[in-house]
Write a protein that holds these residues in place. Sequence first.
Motif, mmCIF file in Angstrom:
data_model
loop_
_atom_site.group_PDB
_atom_site.id
_atom_site.type_symbol
_atom_site.label_atom_id
_atom_site.label_comp_id
_atom_site.label_asym_id
_atom_site.label_seq_id
_atom_site.Cartn_x
_atom_site.Cartn_y
_atom_site.Cartn_z
ATOM 1 N N VAL A 9 -10.831 2.696 -1.348
ATOM 2 C CA VAL A 9 -11.104 2.783 0.083
ATOM 3 C C VAL A 9 -9.802 2.679 0.868
ATOM 4 O O VAL A 9 -9.676 3.233 1.940
ATOM 5 C CB VAL A 9 -12.086 1.673 0.511
ATOM 6 C CG1 VAL A 9 -12.246 1.624 2.010
ATOM 7 C CG2 VAL A 9 -13.431 1.887 -0.157
ATOM 8 N N GLY A 10 -8.819 1.989 0.342
ATOM 9 C CA GLY A 10 -7.571 1.794 1.063
ATOM 10 C C GLY A 10 -6.434 2.677 0.605
ATOM 11 O O GLY A 10 -5.290 2.419 0.931
ATOM 12 N N ASP A 11 -6.722 3.708 -0.160
ATOM 13 C CA ASP A 11 -5.626 4.543 -0.637
ATOM 14 C C ASP A 11 -5.143 5.506 0.446
ATOM 15 O O ASP A 11 -5.702 5.581 1.531
ATOM 16 C CB ASP A 11 -6.002 5.278 -1.928
ATOM 17 C CG ASP A 11 -7.106 6.287 -1.742
ATOM 18 O OD1 ASP A 11 -7.355 6.729 -0.607
ATOM 19 O OD2 ASP A 11 -7.727 6.644 -2.754
ATOM 20 N N ARG A 65 0.825 -1.208 0.000
ATOM 21 C CA ARG A 65 0.000 0.000 0.000
ATOM 22 C C ARG A 65 0.860 1.258 0.000
ATOM 23 O O ARG A 65 0.557 2.225 0.666
ATOM 24 C CB ARG A 65 -0.954 0.010 1.184
ATOM 25 C CG ARG A 65 -1.893 -1.151 1.180
ATOM 26 C CD ARG A 65 -2.836 -1.076 2.322
ATOM 27 N NE ARG A 65 -3.656 -2.284 2.333
ATOM 28 C CZ ARG A 65 -4.691 -2.455 3.080
ATOM 29 N NH1 ARG A 65 -5.067 -1.513 3.897
ATOM 30 N NH2 ARG A 65 -5.371 -3.554 3.032
ATOM 31 N N GLY A 66 1.914 1.222 -0.727
ATOM 32 C CA GLY A 66 2.807 2.368 -0.795
ATOM 33 C C GLY A 66 2.280 3.475 -1.683
ATOM 34 O O GLY A 66 1.124 3.487 -2.086
ATOM 35 N N CYS A 67 3.151 4.396 -2.038
ATOM 36 C CA CYS A 67 2.747 5.598 -2.764
ATOM 37 C C CYS A 67 2.257 5.316 -4.176
ATOM 38 O O CYS A 67 1.614 6.163 -4.781
ATOM 39 C CB CYS A 67 3.895 6.589 -2.797
ATOM 40 S SG CYS A 67 5.340 5.945 -3.669
ATOM 41 N N GLN A 68 2.533 4.131 -4.716
ATOM 42 C CA GLN A 68 2.094 3.855 -6.077
ATOM 43 C C GLN A 68 0.588 3.927 -6.240
ATOM 44 O O GLN A 68 0.080 4.149 -7.318
ATOM 45 C CB GLN A 68 2.621 2.515 -6.586
ATOM 46 C CG GLN A 68 2.064 1.295 -5.904
ATOM 47 C CD GLN A 68 2.924 0.858 -4.742
ATOM 48 O OE1 GLN A 68 3.615 1.650 -4.132
ATOM 49 N NE2 GLN A 68 2.891 -0.420 -4.429
ATOM 50 N N TYR A 69 -0.181 3.753 -5.165
ATOM 51 C CA TYR A 69 -1.629 3.780 -5.295
ATOM 52 C C TYR A 69 -2.171 5.191 -5.453
ATOM 53 O O TYR A 69 -3.332 5.370 -5.727
ATOM 54 C CB TYR A 69 -2.302 3.059 -4.131
ATOM 55 C CG TYR A 69 -2.244 1.573 -4.362
ATOM 56 C CD1 TYR A 69 -3.092 0.972 -5.282
ATOM 57 C CD2 TYR A 69 -1.318 0.790 -3.715
ATOM 58 C CE1 TYR A 69 -3.035 -0.373 -5.531
ATOM 59 C CE2 TYR A 69 -1.258 -0.567 -3.963
ATOM 60 C CZ TYR A 69 -2.112 -1.137 -4.873
ATOM 61 O OH TYR A 69 -2.043 -2.468 -5.127
ATOM 62 N N VAL A 70 -1.344 6.201 -5.301
ATOM 63 C CA VAL A 70 -1.804 7.557 -5.578
ATOM 64 C C VAL A 70 -1.394 7.971 -6.986
ATOM 65 O O VAL A 70 -1.710 9.049 -7.428
ATOM 66 C CB VAL A 70 -1.298 8.582 -4.542
ATOM 67 C CG1 VAL A 70 -1.826 8.232 -3.172
ATOM 68 C CG2 VAL A 70 0.205 8.679 -4.535
ATOM 69 N N SER A 71 -0.690 7.097 -7.666
ATOM 70 C CA SER A 71 -0.243 7.386 -9.015
ATOM 71 C C SER A 71 -1.303 6.974 -10.024
ATOM 72 O O SER A 71 -1.648 5.798 -10.145
ATOM 73 C CB SER A 71 1.055 6.633 -9.310
ATOM 74 O OG SER A 71 1.336 6.667 -10.685
ATOM 75 N N PHE A 72 -1.819 7.940 -10.751
ATOM 76 C CA PHE A 72 -2.828 7.665 -11.765
ATOM 77 C C PHE A 72 -2.249 6.775 -12.862
ATOM 78 O O PHE A 72 -2.898 5.839 -13.318
ATOM 79 C CB PHE A 72 -3.358 8.976 -12.349
ATOM 80 C CG PHE A 72 -4.435 8.762 -13.369
ATOM 81 C CD1 PHE A 72 -5.714 8.394 -12.979
ATOM 82 C CD2 PHE A 72 -4.181 8.895 -14.723
ATOM 83 C CE1 PHE A 72 -6.714 8.166 -13.913
ATOM 84 C CE2 PHE A 72 -5.158 8.680 -15.665
ATOM 85 C CZ PHE A 72 -6.436 8.321 -15.258
ATOM 86 N N ARG A 73 -1.002 7.034 -13.270
ATOM 87 C CA ARG A 73 -0.381 6.228 -14.327
ATOM 88 C C ARG A 73 -0.241 4.769 -13.912
ATOM 89 O O ARG A 73 -0.451 3.865 -14.702
ATOM 90 C CB ARG A 73 0.999 6.787 -14.688
ATOM 91 C CG ARG A 73 0.930 7.972 -15.617
ATOM 92 C CD ARG A 73 2.293 8.428 -16.026
ATOM 93 N NE ARG A 73 2.899 7.457 -16.933
ATOM 94 C CZ ARG A 73 4.159 7.486 -17.299
ATOM 95 N NH1 ARG A 73 4.953 8.440 -16.861
ATOM 96 N NH2 ARG A 73 4.639 6.593 -18.116
ATOM 97 N N TYR A 74 0.140 4.553 -12.660
ATOM 98 C CA TYR A 74 0.329 3.190 -12.172
ATOM 99 C C TYR A 74 -1.002 2.440 -12.181
ATOM 100 O O TYR A 74 -1.097 1.302 -12.654
ATOM 101 C CB TYR A 74 0.920 3.221 -10.762
ATOM 102 C CG TYR A 74 1.265 1.856 -10.233
ATOM 103 C CD1 TYR A 74 2.452 1.222 -10.600
ATOM 104 C CD2 TYR A 74 0.411 1.185 -9.380
ATOM 105 C CE1 TYR A 74 2.775 -0.037 -10.130
ATOM 106 C CE2 TYR A 74 0.730 -0.074 -8.893
ATOM 107 C CZ TYR A 74 1.910 -0.673 -9.275
ATOM 108 O OH TYR A 74 2.221 -1.922 -8.811
#
Length: 125
Positions: free
Chosen positions: A48-50, A23-32
Motif C-alpha cells: 500500500v505504501g510503495d 520508503r526509497g526506491c528499494q521497495y520497488v526492487s523485487f530482489r530486495y
Amino acid sequence: MALWQRGRERPVQPGTLIHHSDRGCQYVSFRYTTRLTDLGVTASVGSVGDSYDHAMAESLNATFKTELIHRRTWRTRDQIEYAIVDWVGWYHHRRLHTTIGDVPPIEYETAHYRSINAPASTGAR
C-alpha cells in the motif's frame, strides 16, 4: 549490507525484525523484498505504501511546484499560504480538464455522483 551480513551470521527468527526505511526506491526492487522475506524481516512499508501507490500524489506535487512554487520569489509565509489556497481552489473548481471533457474536476465529480445516486426510472407511468 547489514541485513545480508546478519542473515549469514545469525539467522533471524521470522517476525522478530522490522526494517524501517525512508520508503526509497528499494521497495520497488523485487530482489530486495525477496531478501527481506528470506531473512524473516518484515518491511515497515507494504504494497500500500510503495511508489506505485504514491504516483498520483507525486504527480500532483510536481504540478503544484512547477505551476506555483518555482515560478516566483516568495517574501513571506502568509504570501505562500494565500497563494496555495487560491491555487487549490483553481485546481479543483475552475481548471478545465481535457481528459474529462473540458470541465472543472468538481463539476465532473458532482455530475458523476448525481448520476449514480439518481433514482432508477421504472418506465411505468
